[in-house]
Design a protein around this motif. Structure first.
Motif, PDB file in Angstrom:
ATOM      1  N   SER A 134       5.991   5.522  -3.527  1.00 10.28           N
ATOM      2  CA  SER A 134       4.839   6.403  -3.388  1.00 10.28           C
ATOM      3  C   SER A 134       5.046   7.629  -4.274  1.00 10.28           C
ATOM      4  N   ARG A 186      -3.961  18.364   5.941  1.00  8.96           N
ATOM      5  CA  ARG A 186      -5.158  18.598   5.135  1.00  8.96           C
ATOM      6  C   ARG A 186      -4.955  19.765   4.178  1.00  8.96           C
ATOM      7  N   GLU A 213       0.849  -1.188   0.000  1.00  8.54           N
ATOM      8  CA  GLU A 213       0.000   0.000   0.000  1.00  8.54           C
ATOM      9  C   GLU A 213       0.879   1.230   0.000  1.00  8.54           C
ATOM     10  N   ALA A 214       0.628   2.153  -0.909  1.00  5.05           N
ATOM     11  CA  ALA A 214       1.477   3.327  -1.050  1.00  5.05           C
ATOM     12  C   ALA A 214       1.371   4.221   0.178  1.00  5.05           C
ATOM     13  N   PHE A 215       2.479   4.839   0.521  1.00  2.00           N
ATOM     14  CA  PHE A 215       2.541   5.794   1.622  1.00  2.00           C
ATOM     15  C   PHE A 215       1.957   7.125   1.137  1.00  2.00           C
ATOM     16  N   THR A 216       1.196   7.803   1.997  1.00  2.90           N
ATOM     17  CA  THR A 216       0.633   9.106   1.639  1.00  2.90           C
ATOM     18  C   THR A 216       1.588  10.201   2.095  1.00  2.90           C
ATOM     19  N   ASN A 217       2.176  10.897   1.142  1.00  2.54           N
ATOM     20  CA  ASN A 217       3.144  11.939   1.442  1.00  2.54           C
ATOM     21  C   ASN A 217       2.461  13.261   1.754  1.00  2.54           C
ATOM     22  N   ALA A 261      -0.095  15.228  -0.488  1.00  2.57           N
ATOM     23  CA  ALA A 261      -0.942  14.251  -1.168  1.00  2.57           C
ATOM     24  C   ALA A 261      -2.153  13.956  -0.282  1.00  2.57           C
ATOM     25  N   GLY A 262      -3.057  13.107  -0.758  1.00  2.95           N
ATOM     26  CA  GLY A 262      -4.214  12.730   0.047  1.00  2.95           C
ATOM     27  C   GLY A 262      -5.209  13.850   0.217  1.00  2.95           C
ATOM     28  N   SER A 263      -5.554  14.527  -0.867  1.00  4.80           N
ATOM     29  CA  SER A 263      -6.450  15.683  -0.777  1.00  4.80           C
ATOM     30  C   SER A 263      -7.799  15.317  -0.172  1.00  4.80           C
ATOM     31  N   GLN A 271       4.245  12.080  -4.752  1.00  3.95           N
ATOM     32  CA  GLN A 271       4.005  13.336  -4.033  1.00  3.95           C
ATOM     33  C   GLN A 271       3.785  14.482  -5.016  1.00  3.95           C
ATOM     34  N   ALA A 306      -2.400  19.527   1.062  1.00  2.00           N
ATOM     35  CA  ALA A 306      -2.894  18.942  -0.187  1.00  2.00           C
ATOM     36  C   ALA A 306      -3.744  19.946  -0.967  1.00  2.00           C
TER      37      ALA A 306
END
Length: 416
Positions: A316, A183, A3-7, A10-12, A318, A186
């Protein structure tokens, strides 16, 4: 990795509602909602608020009322030749168009946790009633670099945040990053890349005419295609043919990678000629046309350090909004006994292999977990950048990497 790491960046949290970008009726309704917030830029520098009584800074989230002196009166989208006139929905050349005033970008909707995501477009047949049902905050961004400086300063000083005692400043974007939580990092990445793209693209790539904004900042159209354009004695713009060759935002992919030796105990780090003293990082480079990500990893490692790599493994990605890059992180295997060369593309001042213990010592020093007043022997990127994450995850054995049959079992064990 399974599972990719959320940098960072990222992860909007935003539902971008991309299918509603052409709907100026929806956008004109949601933009005046009391819950709507704006991120203001000036030449790519975000407006940052320093709050009274604290040392904290954050993005200055403005209301529509705050920015009205800068963006002008409605309609904000679907503008026509005459000011104040709104286009009908059946004119493709005017879908959520802005032909006057600074370009406004619709970033998306941050829904409440209880809301369903990815709302179907059928829920928005009546935009005004749909806006009333929305549970969350819509975000917009605008860059005011082309506006009068005095007008911008007056508007900023008259915002609700300024009246409440916050100090508002346009800050260099990389420096502003330290003020962002996960938060808003992103949201910032999306906003900055989009305002930069709109600011830098002023003319049609097909005929050289000025462009105008469509789809709430997500598309640029040639002004020769406007219904009222005077095209006497000129050839039709090629962008008006077929499906219309409109300009869309771009993202430039960059591979960034760590070479790990076959023992799993060393990594290769490089020092770019532009880096500050003793700063070393992962190697990186733009993906070229006709090239896969893996091809780019191999080419860049060879060009920058003269190192051959194999067993390339994705880690991952970014977003990196300087101006619109996507950093794509990889690990690869290499032979640490082979010579290093920095004389091919001459981009690096130095490249060398570092042991796990050497890297861990630098990490402990940066975190203040060792009692040592001296400077570390070298410096590495912070974990807000993917290069820092790649280095830290390798050093601390975080994340499992899938290796091909030819890879070293020792390397695999290092990531268990």
């Amino acid at each position: 990795m399974s599972e990719a790491f959320t940098n960072f960046m990222a992860g909007s949290p935003l539902n971008r509602l991309s299918w509603l970008r052409p709907s100026h009726s929806f956008l004109n309704a949601v933009i005046v909602s009391p819950a709507t917030r704006w991120i203001l830029f000036n030449g790519g520098q975000p407006l940052v608020a320093s709050h009274p009584g604290t040392q904290k800074r954050s993005l200055a989230l403005l209301t529509t009322e705050d920015v009205m002196p800068l963006v002008g009166a409605g309609p904000f989208f679907g503008q026509c030749e005459q000011e104040g006139e709104n286009s009908t929905p059946d004119v493709p050349a005017l879908e959520a168009a802005r032909v006057r005033g600074p370009t406004i970008v619709f970033l998306g909707l941050q829904e409440a946790e209880t809301s369903e995501s990815a709302l179907p477009s059928s829920d928005f047949k009546d935009p005004h009633s749909a806006v009333e049902k929305l549970d969350g905050s819509s975000y917009f961004s605008v860059d005011v670099a082309d506006l009068d400086e005095n007008k911008v300063n007056a508007a900023v000083e008259n915002t609700g945040l300024a009246k409440d005692g916050s100090t508002l400043t346009f800050l260099e974007p990389r420096a502003a990053m330290s003020s962002l939580d996960v938060r808003f990092a992103a949201i910032f990445a999306e906003a900055r890349s989009m305002v930069d793209w709109n600011q830098r693209n002023k003319f049609c790539p097909a005929c050289g005419s000025p462009v105008y904004s469509l789809w709430a900042g997500w598309k640029l159209g040639c002004t020769s295609l406007l219904p009222w354009a005077d095209n006497t004695d000129r050839k039709p713009c090629p962008s008006g043919r077929g499906l219309n060759n409109f300009s869309h935002p771009r993202t430039d992919p960059v591979v960034i990678m760590l070479a790990i030796d076959e023992s799993g105990e060393k990594i290769l780090l490089g020092r770019n000629k532009k880096f500050p003293g003793r700063f070393y990082s992962a190697l990186a480079g733009f993906v070229e046309p006709g090239e896969s990500f893996e091809d780019a990893v191999k080419r860049e490692m060879w060009e920058e350090a003269g190192v051959k790599v194999w067993d390339i493994r994705y880690h991952s990605g970014q977003p990196w909004p300087y101006p619109a890059n996507l950093m794509i992180g990889y690990y690869a295997t290499a032979d640490s006994s082979a010579p290093i060369r920095t004389d091919l593309d001459n981009e690096l001042e130095d490249a060398r292999w570092y042991t796990r213990e050497e890297v861990l010592a630098v990490l402990r020093h940066a975190r203040g977990t060792i009692n040592n007043d001296s400077e570390p022997p070298f410096k590495i990127p912070s974990p807000t950048a993917i290069a820092g994450v790649l280095i830290q995850h390798w050093a601390e054995g975080k994340g499992k990497i899938q290796l091909d049959a030819g890879a070293s079992a020792t390397t695999a064990k290092a990531f268990e």
